[in-house]
Scaffold this motif. Structure first.
Motif, short mmCIF file in Angstrom:
data_model
loop_
_atom_site.label_atom_id
_atom_site.label_comp_id
_atom_site.label_asym_id
_atom_site.label_seq_id
_atom_site.Cartn_x
_atom_site.Cartn_y
_atom_site.Cartn_z
N PHE A 11 0.83 -1.21 0.00
CA PHE A 11 0.00 0.00 0.00
C PHE A 11 0.86 1.25 0.00
CE2 PHE A 11 -2.21 3.47 2.13
CZ PHE A 11 -3.34 3.58 1.32
N PHE A 12 1.89 1.29 0.84
CA PHE A 12 2.77 2.45 0.89
C PHE A 12 3.44 2.67 -0.47
CE2 PHE A 12 2.01 2.43 5.31
CZ PHE A 12 2.50 3.61 5.85
N SER A 13 3.90 1.61 -1.08
CA SER A 13 4.57 1.72 -2.37
C SER A 13 3.61 2.25 -3.44
CB SER A 13 5.12 0.36 -2.79
OG SER A 13 5.69 0.42 -4.08
N GLU A 14 2.39 1.73 -3.46
CA GLU A 14 1.41 2.17 -4.44
C GLU A 14 0.99 3.61 -4.21
OE1 GLU A 14 -1.72 -0.69 -4.24
OE2 GLU A 14 -0.60 -2.22 -5.38
N THR A 15 0.93 4.02 -2.94
CA THR A 15 0.56 5.41 -2.63
C THR A 15 1.64 6.37 -3.11
OG1 THR A 15 -0.75 4.73 -0.72
CG2 THR A 15 -0.01 7.02 -0.80
N VAL A 16 2.90 6.05 -2.84
CA VAL A 16 4.00 6.89 -3.30
C VAL A 16 4.00 6.97 -4.83
CG1 VAL A 16 6.51 7.09 -3.44
CG2 VAL A 16 5.43 6.52 -1.26
N SER A 17 3.79 5.82 -5.48
CA SER A 17 3.76 5.80 -6.94
C SER A 17 2.60 6.64 -7.47
CB SER A 17 3.62 4.36 -7.44
OG SER A 17 4.75 3.59 -7.10
N GLY A 18 1.44 6.54 -6.82
CA GLY A 18 0.28 7.33 -7.24
C GLY A 18 0.51 8.81 -7.08
N ILE A 157 -8.66 23.24 -13.51
CA ILE A 157 -7.36 22.70 -13.14
C ILE A 157 -7.56 21.31 -12.54
CG2 ILE A 157 -5.23 23.04 -11.81
CD1 ILE A 157 -5.97 26.01 -11.64
N PRO A 158 -7.26 20.24 -13.30
CA PRO A 158 -7.39 18.89 -12.77
C PRO A 158 -6.11 18.42 -12.09
CG PRO A 158 -7.02 18.79 -15.13
CD PRO A 158 -7.00 20.26 -14.76
N LEU A 159 -6.23 17.85 -10.92
CA LEU A 159 -5.13 17.23 -10.19
C LEU A 159 -5.48 15.75 -10.07
CD1 LEU A 159 -4.80 19.88 -7.34
CD2 LEU A 159 -3.54 19.80 -9.50
N ILE A 160 -4.89 14.93 -10.92
CA ILE A 160 -5.30 13.53 -11.05
C ILE A 160 -4.24 12.60 -10.46
CG2 ILE A 160 -6.03 11.72 -12.63
CD1 ILE A 160 -6.80 13.92 -14.61
N VAL A 161 -4.67 11.75 -9.54
CA VAL A 161 -3.81 10.71 -9.00
C VAL A 161 -3.93 9.49 -9.90
CG1 VAL A 161 -3.32 9.24 -7.00
CG2 VAL A 161 -4.17 11.57 -6.65
N GLY A 162 -2.82 9.03 -10.43
CA GLY A 162 -2.83 7.92 -11.37
C GLY A 162 -3.01 6.57 -10.71
N SER A 163 -4.21 6.31 -10.24
CA SER A 163 -4.52 5.04 -9.58
C SER A 163 -6.02 4.81 -9.65
CB SER A 163 -4.07 5.07 -8.12
OG SER A 163 -4.47 3.89 -7.44
N ASP A 164 -6.43 3.54 -9.55
CA ASP A 164 -7.84 3.18 -9.44
C ASP A 164 -8.19 2.70 -8.04
OD1 ASP A 164 -8.32 3.76 -12.15
OD2 ASP A 164 -7.70 1.75 -12.76
N PHE A 166 -9.07 3.46 -4.38
CA PHE A 166 -9.59 4.61 -3.65
C PHE A 166 -8.74 4.97 -2.45
CE2 PHE A 166 -14.23 5.44 -4.96
CZ PHE A 166 -13.92 5.21 -6.30
N GLY A 167 -8.18 3.97 -1.75
CA GLY A 167 -7.33 4.26 -0.61
C GLY A 167 -6.08 5.02 -1.01
N VAL A 168 -5.47 4.61 -2.10
CA VAL A 168 -4.29 5.30 -2.62
C VAL A 168 -4.66 6.72 -3.04
CG1 VAL A 168 -2.65 5.37 -4.54
CG2 VAL A 168 -3.08 3.21 -3.34
N ILE A 169 -5.75 6.85 -3.76
CA ILE A 169 -6.18 8.17 -4.26
C ILE A 169 -6.46 9.12 -3.11
CG2 ILE A 169 -7.98 9.40 -5.53
CD1 ILE A 169 -8.33 6.72 -7.14
N GLU A 170 -7.23 8.66 -2.13
CA GLU A 170 -7.61 9.54 -1.02
C GLU A 170 -6.41 9.92 -0.15
OE1 GLU A 170 -10.87 7.63 0.95
OE2 GLU A 170 -12.29 8.08 -0.67
#
Length: 200
Positions: A11-18, A157-164, A166-170
Motif C-alpha cells: 500500500f505504501f509503495s502504491e501510494t507513493v507511486s500514485g 485545473i485537474p489534479l489527477i492521482v494515477g490510480s484506481d 480509492f485508498g491510494v487516491i484519497e
C-alpha cells in the motif's frame, strides 16, 4: 505477521507511486489560483462525499488556518458537506444530486473558486455542482483519481492521482491538501526560498 507487513508495504509503495503521477505544474497552477482568490477577497467552496467529504473539511481547515500569512487577510473557505442540516434538507426535499448545487447558487459569486474532491470523478452531485460552477463563471479545481472520470472535463485545473485504488487516491489527496497549505503559507520570494516550519 509477514503477510500483513507485505500488504502494508504494498500500500505504501502504491501510494507513493500514485502521488508521483500528480502534475506538480498543475498543483502550482492551483495554488496560484487560490492565492489569487485570497488576494481578491473571494471564497473557496470545497466538496466531496464520504472520505472525500472529510478531505474537504481538512482542506478548509488548512486553507483558513495553516495557510494564513502573518499580517495578510486569510483565505475564506467553506466545506459544503459540513452543515448537516442544510445538506440533508436539500437531499431530502429536493435530491442529493443537487445538494451541492443549491449551496453554490445561493452563496458563490464570480471570483470565487470550487474545489471538487472525488476519487472516481463520477459522483452525480459533484458533476452537477461543477456544471453549475461553470455556468456561474467560478474557477474550478478537481482533486481526482481513476483517470478523472466525467469531472476532468468540467474543471479548470485537474489534479489527477494515477490510480484506481480509492485508498491510494484519497491518501494522495491529503498530501495535496498539505502541499497547498505549505505553498500558500510561504511568503512570496525567490525560487528555492525556504518556508518557515509550521507549528503543530
Amino acid at each position: 505477521m509477514e503477510h500483513y507487513q507485505w500488504l502494508s508495504e504494498k500500500f505504501f509503495s502504491e501510494t507513493v507511486s500514485g502521488l508521483r503521477t500528480v502534475s506538480l505544474s498543475a498543483v502550482a497552477d492551483a495554488a496560484e489560483a487560490l492565492d489569487g482568490v485570497r488576494r481578491r477577497g473571494g471564497r473557496v467552496y470545497a466538496m466531496g462525499n464520504g472520505g472525500s467529504a472529510s478531505t474537504a473539511t481538512h482542506l478548509v481547515c488548512d486553507l483558513v488556518k495553516t495557510a494564513r500569512r502573518p499580517s495578510e487577510p486569510g483565505l475564506r473557505a467553506f466545506a459544503l458537506a459540513d452543515n448537516i442540516a442544510v445538506l440533508t434538507a436539500y437531499a431530502n426535499d429536493m435530491s442529493y444530486a443537487d445538494a451541492f448545487v443549491h449551496q453554490l447558487t445561493n452563496n458563490a459569486e464570480v471570483g470565487d473558486a470550487v474545489i471538487a474532491i472525488s476519487a472516481s470523478g463520477r459522483s452525480p452531485n459533484i458533476i452537477a455542482a461543477l456544471r453549475a460552477a461553470r455556468r456561474m463563471g467560478l474557477l474550478s479545481i478537481g482533486m481526482l483519481g481513476c483517470g478523472g472520470g466525467t469531472a476532468v472535463d468540467l474543471v479548470d485545473i485537474p489534479l489527477i492521482v494515477g490510480s484506481d485504488d480509492f485508498g491510494v487516491i484519497e491518501t494522495a489527496h491529503i498530501a495535496i491538501v498539505h502541499a497547498f497549505a505549505d505553498v500558500l503559507r510561504a511568503a512570496p520570494g525567490p525560487v528555492g526560498a525556504t518556508a518557515t516550519a509550521r507549528t503543530p
